[in-house]
Design a protein around this motif. Structure first.
Motif, PDB file in Angstrom:
ATOM      1  N   PRO A  51     -21.098 -11.128  52.888  1.00 45.38           N
ATOM      2  CA  PRO A  51     -20.376 -12.041  53.373  1.00 45.38           C
ATOM      3  C   PRO A  51     -20.926 -12.788  54.660  1.00 45.38           C
ATOM      4  CG  PRO A  51     -19.961  -9.728  54.200  1.00 45.38           C
ATOM      5  CD  PRO A  51     -21.099  -9.730  53.112  1.00 45.38           C
ATOM      6  N   GLN A  52     -20.487 -14.024  54.786  1.00 49.08           N
ATOM      7  CA  GLN A  52     -20.742 -14.790  55.946  1.00 49.08           C
ATOM      8  C   GLN A  52     -19.670 -15.616  56.509  1.00 49.08           C
ATOM      9  OE1 GLN A  52     -23.283 -18.222  55.084  1.00 49.08           O
ATOM     10  NE2 GLN A  52     -23.353 -17.527  53.148  1.00 49.08           N
ATOM     11  N   VAL A  53     -19.890 -15.729  57.778  1.00 51.71           N
ATOM     12  CA  VAL A  53     -18.692 -16.561  58.425  1.00 51.71           C
ATOM     13  C   VAL A  53     -18.402 -18.030  57.799  1.00 51.71           C
ATOM     14  CG1 VAL A  53     -17.688 -17.666  60.546  1.00 51.71           C
ATOM     15  CG2 VAL A  53     -18.623 -15.278  60.713  1.00 51.71           C
ATOM     16  N   TYR A  54     -17.360 -18.408  57.506  1.00 47.19           N
ATOM     17  CA  TYR A  54     -17.004 -19.600  56.839  1.00 47.19           C
ATOM     18  C   TYR A  54     -16.561 -20.863  57.718  1.00 47.19           C
ATOM     19  CZ  TYR A  54     -16.280 -23.009  53.198  1.00 47.19           C
ATOM     20  OH  TYR A  54     -16.180 -24.207  52.365  1.00 47.19           O
ATOM     21  N   PHE A  55     -15.572 -20.287  58.461  1.00 42.84           N
ATOM     22  CA  PHE A  55     -14.849 -20.889  59.374  1.00 42.84           C
ATOM     23  C   PHE A  55     -14.247 -20.396  60.629  1.00 42.84           C
ATOM     24  CE2 PHE A  55     -10.882 -23.565  60.553  1.00 42.84           C
ATOM     25  CZ  PHE A  55     -11.357 -24.567  60.751  1.00 42.84           C
ATOM     26  N   SER A  56     -15.058 -20.421  61.831  1.00 42.63           N
ATOM     27  CA  SER A  56     -14.464 -19.961  62.906  1.00 42.63           C
ATOM     28  C   SER A  56     -14.444 -20.980  64.020  1.00 42.63           C
ATOM     29  CB  SER A  56     -15.439 -19.010  63.312  1.00 42.63           C
ATOM     30  OG  SER A  56     -15.090 -18.015  64.419  1.00 42.63           O
ATOM     31  N   PRO A  57     -13.293 -21.463  64.246  1.00 46.47           N
ATOM     32  CA  PRO A  57     -13.206 -22.645  65.175  1.00 46.47           C
ATOM     33  C   PRO A  57     -13.100 -22.634  66.576  1.00 46.47           C
ATOM     34  CG  PRO A  57     -11.010 -22.604  64.188  1.00 46.47           C
ATOM     35  CD  PRO A  57     -12.048 -21.432  63.687  1.00 46.47           C
ATOM     36  N   GLY A  58     -13.043 -21.174  67.035  1.00 44.81           N
ATOM     37  CA  GLY A  58     -12.964 -20.668  68.415  1.00 44.81           C
ATOM     38  C   GLY A  58     -11.610 -20.494  68.898  1.00 44.81           C
ATOM     39  N   PHE A  59     -10.534 -20.468  67.845  1.00 47.60           N
ATOM     40  CA  PHE A  59      -9.368 -19.907  68.119  1.00 47.60           C
ATOM     41  C   PHE A  59      -9.156 -18.775  66.745  1.00 47.60           C
ATOM     42  CE2 PHE A  59      -8.860 -24.369  66.984  1.00 47.60           C
ATOM     43  CZ  PHE A  59      -8.485 -24.171  65.789  1.00 47.60           C
ATOM     44  N   PRO A  60      -8.304 -18.280  66.850  1.00 45.24           N
ATOM     45  CA  PRO A  60      -7.994 -17.280  65.317  1.00 45.24           C
ATOM     46  C   PRO A  60      -7.246 -17.885  64.398  1.00 45.24           C
ATOM     47  CG  PRO A  60      -6.246 -16.613  67.083  1.00 45.24           C
ATOM     48  CD  PRO A  60      -7.390 -17.503  67.831  1.00 45.24           C
ATOM     49  N   VAL A  61      -7.805 -17.860  62.981  1.00 48.16           N
ATOM     50  CA  VAL A  61      -7.198 -18.605  62.089  1.00 48.16           C
ATOM     51  C   VAL A  61      -6.772 -17.541  60.969  1.00 48.16           C
ATOM     52  CG1 VAL A  61      -8.368 -20.730  62.589  1.00 48.16           C
ATOM     53  CG2 VAL A  61      -9.589 -18.968  61.107  1.00 48.16           C
ATOM     54  N   LEU A  62      -5.813 -18.054  60.075  1.00 46.97           N
ATOM     55  CA  LEU A  62      -5.588 -17.376  58.829  1.00 46.97           C
ATOM     56  C   LEU A  62      -4.861 -18.170  57.993  1.00 46.97           C
ATOM     57  CD1 LEU A  62      -4.560 -14.218  58.664  1.00 46.97           C
ATOM     58  CD2 LEU A  62      -2.277 -14.754  59.392  1.00 46.97           C
ATOM     59  N   GLY A  94     -15.708  -9.420  64.515  1.00 46.05           N
ATOM     60  CA  GLY A  94     -16.141  -9.398  65.839  1.00 46.05           C
ATOM     61  C   GLY A  94     -14.781  -9.725  66.678  1.00 46.05           C
ATOM     62  N   GLY A  95     -13.709  -9.225  66.538  1.00 50.73           N
ATOM     63  CA  GLY A  95     -12.383  -9.252  67.266  1.00 50.73           C
ATOM     64  C   GLY A  95     -11.695 -10.416  67.394  1.00 50.73           C
ATOM     65  N   GLN A  96     -11.880 -11.414  66.375  1.00 49.12           N
ATOM     66  CA  GLN A  96     -11.137 -12.547  66.104  1.00 49.12           C
ATOM     67  C   GLN A  96     -11.120 -12.784  64.614  1.00 49.12           C
ATOM     68  OE1 GLN A  96     -11.032 -15.930  68.866  1.00 49.12           O
ATOM     69  NE2 GLN A  96     -12.231 -17.079  67.438  1.00 49.12           N
ATOM     70  N   ASP A  97      -9.950 -13.431  64.297  1.00 46.89           N
ATOM     71  CA  ASP A  97      -9.577 -13.832  62.980  1.00 46.89           C
ATOM     72  C   ASP A  97     -10.478 -15.039  62.603  1.00 46.89           C
ATOM     73  OD1 ASP A  97      -7.166 -11.860  62.053  1.00 46.89           O
ATOM     74  OD2 ASP A  97      -6.683 -12.270  64.240  1.00 46.89           O
ATOM     75  N   VAL A  98     -11.113 -14.886  61.377  1.00 45.34           N
ATOM     76  CA  VAL A  98     -11.830 -15.957  61.078  1.00 45.34           C
ATOM     77  C   VAL A  98     -11.771 -16.014  59.391  1.00 45.34           C
ATOM     78  CG1 VAL A  98     -13.727 -15.735  62.857  1.00 45.34           C
ATOM     79  CG2 VAL A  98     -13.964 -14.458  60.880  1.00 45.34           C
ATOM     80  N   THR A 121     -14.626 -31.337  50.785  1.00 42.79           N
ATOM     81  CA  THR A 121     -13.901 -30.253  50.675  1.00 42.79           C
ATOM     82  C   THR A 121     -12.777 -30.195  51.826  1.00 42.79           C
ATOM     83  OG1 THR A 121     -15.863 -29.462  49.653  1.00 42.79           O
ATOM     84  CG2 THR A 121     -14.136 -27.699  50.557  1.00 42.79           C
ATOM     85  N   TYR A 122     -11.665 -29.777  51.362  1.00 40.56           N
ATOM     86  CA  TYR A 122     -10.460 -29.932  52.557  1.00 40.56           C
ATOM     87  C   TYR A 122     -10.049 -28.467  52.589  1.00 40.56           C
ATOM     88  CZ  TYR A 122     -10.348 -34.999  51.595  1.00 40.56           C
ATOM     89  OH  TYR A 122     -10.432 -36.283  51.437  1.00 40.56           O
ATOM     90  N   LEU A 123     -10.059 -28.091  53.789  1.00 38.34           N
ATOM     91  CA  LEU A 123      -9.568 -26.771  54.259  1.00 38.34           C
ATOM     92  C   LEU A 123      -8.220 -26.781  55.062  1.00 38.34           C
ATOM     93  CD1 LEU A 123      -9.886 -23.449  54.632  1.00 38.34           C
ATOM     94  CD2 LEU A 123     -11.465 -24.329  56.319  1.00 38.34           C
ATOM     95  N   TYR A 124      -7.287 -26.235  54.431  1.00 36.84           N
ATOM     96  CA  TYR A 124      -5.932 -26.161  55.443  1.00 36.84           C
ATOM     97  C   TYR A 124      -5.738 -24.728  55.877  1.00 36.84           C
ATOM     98  CZ  TYR A 124      -4.535 -31.026  54.771  1.00 36.84           C
ATOM     99  OH  TYR A 124      -4.608 -32.231  55.203  1.00 36.84           O
ATOM    100  N   TYR A 125      -5.194 -24.684  56.900  1.00 36.19           N
ATOM    101  CA  TYR A 125      -5.010 -23.156  57.589  1.00 36.19           C
ATOM    102  C   TYR A 125      -4.176 -23.104  58.495  1.00 36.19           C
ATOM    103  CZ  TYR A 125      -7.616 -25.390  61.433  1.00 36.19           C
ATOM    104  OH  TYR A 125      -7.844 -26.393  62.591  1.00 36.19           O
ATOM    105  N   LYS A 126      -3.863 -21.897  59.013  1.00 32.26           N
ATOM    106  CA  LYS A 126      -2.904 -21.556  60.094  1.00 32.26           C
ATOM    107  C   LYS A 126      -3.705 -21.183  61.364  1.00 32.26           C
ATOM    108  CE  LYS A 126       0.891 -18.919  61.957  1.00 32.26           C
ATOM    109  NZ  LYS A 126       1.980 -17.776  61.634  1.00 32.26           N
ATOM    110  N   ASN A 127      -3.398 -21.873  62.443  1.00 35.13           N
ATOM    111  CA  ASN A 127      -4.001 -21.732  63.869  1.00 35.13           C
ATOM    112  C   ASN A 127      -2.966 -20.854  64.275  1.00 35.13           C
ATOM    113  OD1 ASN A 127      -4.375 -21.552  66.451  1.00 35.13           O
ATOM    114  ND2 ASN A 127      -4.849 -23.803  66.749  1.00 35.13           N
ATOM    115  N   LEU A 128      -3.694 -19.503  64.467  1.00 34.74           N
ATOM    116  CA  LEU A 128      -2.774 -18.368  65.177  1.00 34.74           C
ATOM    117  C   LEU A 128      -2.641 -18.398  66.559  1.00 34.74           C
ATOM    118  CD1 LEU A 128      -4.524 -15.232  63.423  1.00 34.74           C
ATOM    119  CD2 LEU A 128      -2.073 -16.031  62.787  1.00 34.74           C
TER     120      LEU A 128
END
Length: 463
Positions: A186-197, A167-171, A208-215
């Protein structure tokens, strides 16, 4: 992941064409063996891509910090379908105690090339790989990058989480599977309102711990969930970054159970350092940056994953793939720098650089005294580090007595740290190899030498 190029990495393996068996729902008895070592799966790149290889590489470590590449840092497997290359391989242990490898279908730096597939292999003990296939994750005209796998006990299935532009944003999207041959929609797993990678997931103690990059700001963060279900995560840490840029978080629980490490990949092959943090409590918010002196990543490593393994698995990997026939000399007081030759001179330069083989040395019995050591260049065979006028240089062996003596050193406990090494000249035994202004030379050093001089003469001999 390179934000500017929308890059992402994942790894893959080439293997025989045996069909994979189904995944058992209950761990077998062997699964209870204690992990005493670690394996790192990765691909490689260097500044001008002389060391780039988009197959599956493996390295092992006893302490989780200092790493030994296997198979001479050549790939142990390569993809045979899709783009014929991988980035960011993820190695994981299945519920039956065997292993799987899953990786992004992307070779080189053609980040505009989108693939809906992931590479997949099965493996009993990482000494061989079977059941190679491409696994289709979605039907979108967008990428499928940096997968991570976790066991969802409530579902009784594995979750495969990966980066996608939805939908135009990295999730992060997720597909669920029992056999890594068919997956749920597929389904959206993590979409915090800013792009992630670059997500990495570890389940520990029911959390459950999820570590990610905030783009949006370029920092790494940690989120957690009591269920691991899609859209159930809350970010709980502040942003983390070392160096000019960071990506590819690798979250590792220490085998001793007394703490955690977080590794982060730098932004590009021109600056492909890895950085690390530690914490005693994953549930807390405090991570401490480690000094680069305390860890040595695999040569030319890019992204990937780290997993705990048993003593038997470690021994099997070393036996099957072998350890490097070369060493590198890492500076104690400039731990981002390694001894290399350039233009016939020996100096200390910040890694990475090309030709990257300039820093690789065959450590052989001393040319003048077999009780000592000599250092033969890997990429200029027959030439050795030797001192001439107290300055270190790379010269071809003329087999003279003078040359053999100049090229022989005696390895001693490090003058600044006995766990490291210092190198005493064979024919000028009051002098030690040291750096000064990043140039290598031999100088007189002893108990009265300054702390700085002793640091200059102390090195880690590492693969």
């Amino acid at each position: 992941m390179l934000l500017s190029r929308r890059a992402f990495a994942l790894g893959a393996l080439a293997s025989s064409a045996l069909a994979a068996t189904g995944v058992a729902a209950t761990p077998r008895a062997a699964r209870a063996a204690t992990n005493t070592a670690y394996v790192w799966a990765y691909f490689t790149e260097t500044p001008t891509f002389q060391g780039a290889n988009y197959g599956l590489h493996l390295a092992v470590s006893r302490d989780g910090l200092n790493w030994t590449p296997l198979n001479q840092n050549n790939p142990v497997a390569t993809p045979t379908a899709g783009t014929l290359g991988l980035r960011d391989p993820f190695v994981f242990r299945k519920q039956d105690g065997t292993f799987g490898v899953i990786a992004t279908d992307l070779i080189g730096t053609d980040f505009g090339r989108n693939s809906p597939y992931l590479h997949v292999w099965d493996s009993t003990n990482l000494t061989g790989f079977t059941g190679y296939r491409l696994l289709r994750m979605h039907s979108y005209p967008t990428h499928t990058w940096a997968p991570t796998v976790f066991w969802d006990a409530a579902r009784g299935q594995y979750g495969i989480v990966y980066s996608n532009n939805n939908g135009g944003q990295d999730v992060f999207l997720v597909n669920y599977t029992s056999d890594f041959r068919t997956v749920s929609a597929p389904q959206v797993y993590f979409s915090p309102g800013f792009p992630v990678l670059d997500g990495d997931i570890v389940v520990d103690g029911g959390v459950t711990y999820l570590y990610y990059k905030n783009l949006a700001n370029g920092y790494l963060y940690g989120a957690r969930s009591g269920t691991g279900a899609p859209n159930s995560f809350t970010t709980y840490t502040g942003g983390l970054r070392q160096g000019n840029a960071i990506e590819g978080p690798l979250l590792v629980k220490r085998n001793e159970g007394t703490g955690w490490w977080l590794w982060g990949d730098s932004f590009s092959p021109v600056n492909n350092d890895f950085y690390a943090w530690s914490t005693g409590s994953i549930g807390g918010t405090s991570w401490s940056a480690l000094n680069q002196r305390d860890y040595t990543p695999p040569l030319n490593v890019k992204h990937g994953s780290i997993l705990g393994i048993t003593d038997a698995e470690y021994a099997g990997l070393v036996s099957r793939w072998g350890t490097p026939a070369w060493v590198r000399l890492k500076s104690s007081n400039f731990p981002d720098r390694y001894v290399r030759h350039t233009g016939g001179q020996a100096r200390l330069d910040a890694y990475p650089f090309d030709p990257y083989r300039d820093q690789l040395w065959r450590m052989v019995p001393g040319l003048a005294d077999a009780a000592g050591v000599s250092f033969e260049s890997v990429n200029v065979p027959g030439s050795y580090l030797r001192h001439s006028g107290y300055v270190l240089r790379l010269d071809p062996n003329d087999n003279s007595a003078t040359f053999r003596a100049d090229a022989t050193f005696h390895r001693t406990p490090g003058l600044a740290d006995a766990a490291w090494s210092s190198l005493r000249s064979h024919n000028v035994p009051t002098h030690y190899l040291r750096h000064a202004g990043y140039q290598l030379r031999i100088d007189p050093l002893g108990s009265g030498s300054s702390a700085g001089d002793r640091q200059d003469a102390t090195f880690r001999l590492t693969p």
